[in-house]
Design a protein around this motif. Structure first.
Motif, mmCIF file in Angstrom:
data_model
loop_
_atom_site.group_PDB
_atom_site.id
_atom_site.type_symbol
_atom_site.label_atom_id
_atom_site.label_comp_id
_atom_site.label_asym_id
_atom_site.label_seq_id
_atom_site.Cartn_x
_atom_site.Cartn_y
_atom_site.Cartn_z
ATOM 1 N N ASN A 2 -21.056 -22.230 -10.328
ATOM 2 C CA ASN A 2 -22.427 -22.507 -11.214
ATOM 3 C C ASN A 2 -22.969 -20.690 -12.228
ATOM 4 O O ASN A 2 -23.881 -20.898 -12.276
ATOM 5 C CB ASN A 2 -24.079 -22.644 -10.068
ATOM 6 C CG ASN A 2 -23.535 -24.386 -9.790
ATOM 7 O OD1 ASN A 2 -23.507 -24.705 -9.937
ATOM 8 N ND2 ASN A 2 -24.165 -23.919 -8.151
ATOM 9 N N GLY A 3 -22.123 -19.904 -11.130
ATOM 10 C CA GLY A 3 -22.493 -18.792 -11.948
ATOM 11 C C GLY A 3 -22.469 -18.890 -13.651
ATOM 12 O O GLY A 3 -22.699 -17.975 -14.047
ATOM 13 N N LEU A 4 -21.722 -19.508 -13.735
ATOM 14 C CA LEU A 4 -21.159 -19.863 -15.458
ATOM 15 C C LEU A 4 -22.326 -19.719 -16.375
ATOM 16 O O LEU A 4 -22.935 -19.347 -16.634
ATOM 17 C CB LEU A 4 -20.100 -21.193 -15.846
ATOM 18 C CG LEU A 4 -19.009 -20.320 -15.668
ATOM 19 C CD1 LEU A 4 -18.013 -21.364 -15.517
ATOM 20 C CD2 LEU A 4 -18.128 -19.161 -16.632
ATOM 21 N N VAL A 5 -23.169 -21.020 -15.703
ATOM 22 C CA VAL A 5 -24.465 -21.584 -15.840
ATOM 23 C C VAL A 5 -25.377 -21.035 -16.158
ATOM 24 O O VAL A 5 -26.246 -20.510 -16.795
ATOM 25 C CB VAL A 5 -24.817 -23.131 -15.665
ATOM 26 C CG1 VAL A 5 -25.926 -23.489 -15.930
ATOM 27 C CG2 VAL A 5 -23.339 -24.371 -15.957
ATOM 28 N N ASN A 6 -25.530 -20.058 -14.782
ATOM 29 C CA ASN A 6 -26.881 -19.449 -15.020
ATOM 30 C C ASN A 6 -26.439 -18.610 -15.670
ATOM 31 O O ASN A 6 -27.421 -16.928 -14.770
ATOM 32 C CB ASN A 6 -26.527 -19.591 -13.171
ATOM 33 C CG ASN A 6 -27.100 -20.790 -12.095
ATOM 34 O OD1 ASN A 6 -27.762 -21.218 -13.538
ATOM 35 N ND2 ASN A 6 -26.975 -21.012 -11.092
ATOM 36 N N ASN A 7 -25.561 -17.921 -16.055
ATOM 37 C CA ASN A 7 -25.135 -16.845 -16.267
ATOM 38 C C ASN A 7 -24.456 -15.601 -15.157
ATOM 39 O O ASN A 7 -25.271 -14.348 -15.783
ATOM 40 C CB ASN A 7 -25.775 -15.759 -17.353
ATOM 41 C CG ASN A 7 -24.927 -14.865 -18.201
ATOM 42 O OD1 ASN A 7 -24.094 -14.946 -18.009
ATOM 43 N ND2 ASN A 7 -25.999 -14.191 -18.576
ATOM 44 N N THR A 8 -23.993 -15.997 -13.428
ATOM 45 C CA THR A 8 -24.189 -14.564 -12.507
ATOM 46 C C THR A 8 -22.449 -14.154 -12.405
ATOM 47 O O THR A 8 -22.653 -15.065 -11.013
ATOM 48 C CB THR A 8 -25.191 -15.540 -11.374
ATOM 49 O OG1 THR A 8 -25.058 -16.664 -11.442
ATOM 50 C CG2 THR A 8 -26.752 -14.972 -11.888
ATOM 51 N N ILE A 9 -21.720 -14.229 -12.470
ATOM 52 C CA ILE A 9 -20.422 -14.357 -12.102
ATOM 53 C C ILE A 9 -19.907 -13.603 -11.659
ATOM 54 O O ILE A 9 -21.182 -12.427 -11.775
ATOM 55 C CB ILE A 9 -19.844 -14.830 -13.786
ATOM 56 C CG1 ILE A 9 -20.227 -15.728 -14.228
ATOM 57 C CG2 ILE A 9 -18.495 -14.060 -13.551
ATOM 58 C CD1 ILE A 9 -19.394 -15.771 -16.043
ATOM 59 N N LYS A 79 -15.924 -18.352 -19.950
ATOM 60 C CA LYS A 79 -17.255 -19.180 -20.338
ATOM 61 C C LYS A 79 -16.254 -19.736 -21.812
ATOM 62 O O LYS A 79 -16.800 -20.409 -22.480
ATOM 63 C CB LYS A 79 -17.944 -17.930 -21.349
ATOM 64 C CG LYS A 79 -18.881 -16.918 -20.522
ATOM 65 C CD LYS A 79 -19.222 -15.929 -21.426
ATOM 66 C CE LYS A 79 -20.673 -15.397 -20.644
ATOM 67 N NZ LYS A 79 -21.056 -14.805 -21.095
ATOM 68 N N LYS A 80 -14.427 -19.696 -23.013
ATOM 69 C CA LYS A 80 -14.096 -20.437 -23.190
ATOM 70 C C LYS A 80 -13.870 -21.264 -22.925
ATOM 71 O O LYS A 80 -14.104 -22.003 -23.772
ATOM 72 C CB LYS A 80 -13.803 -19.007 -23.991
ATOM 73 C CG LYS A 80 -12.414 -19.611 -25.065
ATOM 74 C CD LYS A 80 -11.156 -18.917 -25.216
ATOM 75 C CE LYS A 80 -10.601 -19.243 -26.552
ATOM 76 N NZ LYS A 80 -8.981 -19.114 -26.264
#
Length: 85
Positions: A2-9, A79-80
């Motif tokens: 979920n960190g990818l979607v929420n930008n909380t990697i 991300k890619k």
């Protein structure tokens, strides 16, 4: 992840939980670790990955970049390759 979607990697340090496997699991450590290894292999090859396993704090000596630079490369990689547009 979920960190990818929420930008909380998580950072590498966030994933370095020592023997606290419960926290590692809660942070999706296994999934993120897989992508870290995958990105190192793609960018630098198996030999560099092996060397980094042997000396995990020697990013500059082995990869020629700092830990922060490697982390940024990894974030771009996931991300890619894993974030659907």
């Amino acid at each position: 992840m979920n960190g990818l979607v929420n930008n909380t990697i998580p950072t590498f340090k966030d994933l370095d939980t020592g023997e606290d496997f419960e926290t590692f699991f809660k942070r999706n450590g296994y999934q993120y670790s897989y992508t870290i290894v995958e990105s190192i292999i793609e960018e630098f090859g198996y030999d560099k990955l092996y060397n980094l396993i042997e000396a995990p704090n020697n990013f500059v000596g082995i990869l020629g970049i700092t830990e922060n630079q490697m982390q940024n490369k990894w974030v771009e990689y996931i991300k890619k390759n894993y974030l659907l547009a």
